[in-house]
Structures are given as C-alpha cells and as structure tokens.
Design a protein around this motif. Structure first.
Motif, PDB file in Angstrom:
ATOM      1  N   PHE A 265       1.224  -1.451   0.660  1.00  0.00           N
ATOM      2  CA  PHE A 265       0.198  -0.029   0.323  1.00  0.00           C
ATOM      3  C   PHE A 265       0.415   1.149  -0.089  1.00  0.00           C
ATOM      4  O   PHE A 265       0.081   1.738  -1.002  1.00  0.00           O
ATOM      5  CB  PHE A 265      -1.109   0.015   0.796  1.00  0.00           C
ATOM      6  N   LEU A 266       2.160   1.297   0.573  1.00  0.00           N
ATOM      7  CA  LEU A 266       3.095   2.532   0.274  1.00  0.00           C
ATOM      8  C   LEU A 266       3.112   2.459  -0.682  1.00  0.00           C
ATOM      9  O   LEU A 266       3.441   3.961  -1.552  1.00  0.00           O
ATOM     10  CB  LEU A 266       3.740   2.217   1.678  1.00  0.00           C
ATOM     11  N   LYS A 267       3.682   1.610  -1.569  1.00  0.00           N
ATOM     12  CA  LYS A 267       4.020   2.304  -2.811  1.00  0.00           C
ATOM     13  C   LYS A 267       2.752   2.652  -3.822  1.00  0.00           C
ATOM     14  O   LYS A 267       3.099   4.040  -4.630  1.00  0.00           O
ATOM     15  CB  LYS A 267       4.426   0.550  -3.624  1.00  0.00           C
ATOM     16  N   ARG A 268       1.562   2.736  -3.604  1.00  0.00           N
ATOM     17  CA  ARG A 268       0.931   2.787  -4.591  1.00  0.00           C
ATOM     18  C   ARG A 268       0.412   3.717  -4.239  1.00  0.00           C
ATOM     19  O   ARG A 268       0.204   5.378  -4.621  1.00  0.00           O
ATOM     20  CB  ARG A 268      -0.362   2.112  -4.128  1.00  0.00           C
ATOM     21  N   ARG A 269       0.621   4.942  -2.813  1.00  0.00           N
ATOM     22  CA  ARG A 269       0.408   6.062  -2.842  1.00  0.00           C
ATOM     23  C   ARG A 269       1.508   7.199  -2.994  1.00  0.00           C
ATOM     24  O   ARG A 269       1.402   7.849  -3.628  1.00  0.00           O
ATOM     25  CB  ARG A 269       1.015   6.023  -0.963  1.00  0.00           C
ATOM     26  N   VAL A 270       2.309   6.297  -3.458  1.00  0.00           N
ATOM     27  CA  VAL A 270       4.039   6.898  -3.334  1.00  0.00           C
ATOM     28  C   VAL A 270       3.472   7.257  -5.329  1.00  0.00           C
ATOM     29  O   VAL A 270       3.212   8.195  -6.169  1.00  0.00           O
ATOM     30  CB  VAL A 270       5.091   6.188  -3.550  1.00  0.00           C
ATOM     31  N   ASP A 271       3.365   6.552  -5.812  1.00  0.00           N
ATOM     32  CA  ASP A 271       2.694   6.121  -7.321  1.00  0.00           C
ATOM     33  C   ASP A 271       1.851   7.322  -7.404  1.00  0.00           C
ATOM     34  O   ASP A 271       1.473   8.158  -8.252  1.00  0.00           O
ATOM     35  CB  ASP A 271       2.867   4.759  -7.968  1.00  0.00           C
ATOM     36  N   GLU A 272       0.848   7.263  -6.719  1.00  0.00           N
ATOM     37  CA  GLU A 272      -0.605   8.631  -6.630  1.00  0.00           C
ATOM     38  C   GLU A 272       0.210   9.670  -7.097  1.00  0.00           C
ATOM     39  O   GLU A 272      -0.288  10.746  -7.282  1.00  0.00           O
ATOM     40  CB  GLU A 272      -0.955   8.033  -5.960  1.00  0.00           C
ATOM     41  N   ALA A 273       0.387   9.770  -5.827  1.00  0.00           N
ATOM     42  CA  ALA A 273       1.294  11.543  -5.316  1.00  0.00           C
ATOM     43  C   ALA A 273       1.947  11.975  -6.610  1.00  0.00           C
ATOM     44  O   ALA A 273       2.185  12.651  -7.400  1.00  0.00           O
ATOM     45  CB  ALA A 273       2.237  11.434  -4.410  1.00  0.00           C
ATOM     46  N   HIS A 274       3.241  10.459  -7.245  1.00  0.00           N
ATOM     47  CA  HIS A 274       4.019  10.933  -8.379  1.00  0.00           C
ATOM     48  C   HIS A 274       3.254  11.121  -9.455  1.00  0.00           C
ATOM     49  O   HIS A 274       3.596  12.674 -10.526  1.00  0.00           O
ATOM     50  CB  HIS A 274       4.884  10.432  -8.975  1.00  0.00           C
ATOM     51  N   ALA A 275       1.789  10.499  -9.367  1.00  0.00           N
ATOM     52  CA  ALA A 275       0.617  10.660 -10.726  1.00  0.00           C
ATOM     53  C   ALA A 275       0.019  12.259 -10.837  1.00  0.00           C
ATOM     54  O   ALA A 275      -0.867  12.383 -11.999  1.00  0.00           O
ATOM     55  CB  ALA A 275       0.294   9.405 -11.047  1.00  0.00           C
ATOM     56  N   ALA A 276      -0.921  12.488  -9.922  1.00  0.00           N
ATOM     57  CA  ALA A 276      -1.555  13.942  -9.216  1.00  0.00           C
ATOM     58  C   ALA A 276      -1.217  15.032  -9.942  1.00  0.00           C
ATOM     59  O   ALA A 276       0.180  15.500 -10.212  1.00  0.00           O
ATOM     60  CB  ALA A 276      -1.569  13.887  -7.924  1.00  0.00           C
ATOM     61  N   PRO A 277      -2.077  15.474 -10.095  1.00  0.00           N
ATOM     62  CA  PRO A 277      -1.498  16.462 -10.926  1.00  0.00           C
ATOM     63  C   PRO A 277       0.237  17.969  -9.898  1.00  0.00           C
ATOM     64  O   PRO A 277      -0.810  17.601  -8.456  1.00  0.00           O
ATOM     65  CB  PRO A 277      -3.440  17.809 -10.537  1.00  0.00           C
TER      66      PRO A 277
END
Length: 106
Positions: free
Chosen positions: A87-99
């Motif tokens: 779940f931590l990797k997913r949050r990091v990936d989402e943060a990088h993909a966010a505007p």
C-alpha cells in the motif's frame, strides 16, 4: 541488537519504537515480531499490506482503529505490518501521478 534495545527499554521503563525488519520473504520476520511481542509481554497486531491496500480510502480509518487500540493498551502493542510496500508504493505512485506531482523521481 534487538535484545539489547528491548532490555534497555525495560530498564528505563520506556517504549521500544520504530523497529524495521528487512529481508527476503520467508526469513522469519513475522515470527520474530510475534516472539518479541510475547517475550516482552506486549499485545500485538500482525497486518499484511495486501489486506490494507484493497480498503482504499477506508484504510486510513482502519489504521486509526489499530493505533487507537494501541494507545489504550495497558501492556503496550507491537504493530507489525508485513508487505507494507503493497500500500505504501501505491500511495507514492499516486502522489507522483497527481497534478503537480513530480513523476521524474519515480
């Protein structure tokens, strides 16, 4: 080293905080965490990142419930999160993909 840290905490009457177990799957990290909790007389929670990730936004609420329980425990609590990268990797990936997120560092 972990035995020394546990002994020092018992001697000082303080909590053992923020221990990171790192290693390949099947090397006994979960078993060591459970044994440490039992030996130290702590309550313990064994969680898997694979169980947390599918909860999505509800994961935060569920994690708060675990931490609230830990705060109320008179014995102290060892919380072991196995496969936290699920779940931590997913949050990091989402943060990088966010505007506005900087995907160049992923």
């Amino acid at each position: 080293a972990i035995g020394y840290a546990v002994h020092a905490c018992h001697t000082r009457g303080t909590a053992l905080r923020n221990v990171l177990f790192f290693g390949a799957p099947g090397t006994g990290k979960t078993l060591v965490a459970e044994r440490l909790a039992r030996t130290a007389g702590l309550d313990y929670a064994l969680m898997s990142g694979g169980d947390v990730a599918p909860l999505g936004e509800k994961a935060v609420t569920e994690l708060h419930r675990v931490f609230d329980w830990a705060a109320r425990s008179p014995r102290g609590v060892l919380i072991f999160v196995d496969e936290a990268d699920a779940f931590l990797k997913r949050r990091v990936d989402e943060a990088h993909a966010a505007p506005g997120g900087d995907a160049s560092h992923s």
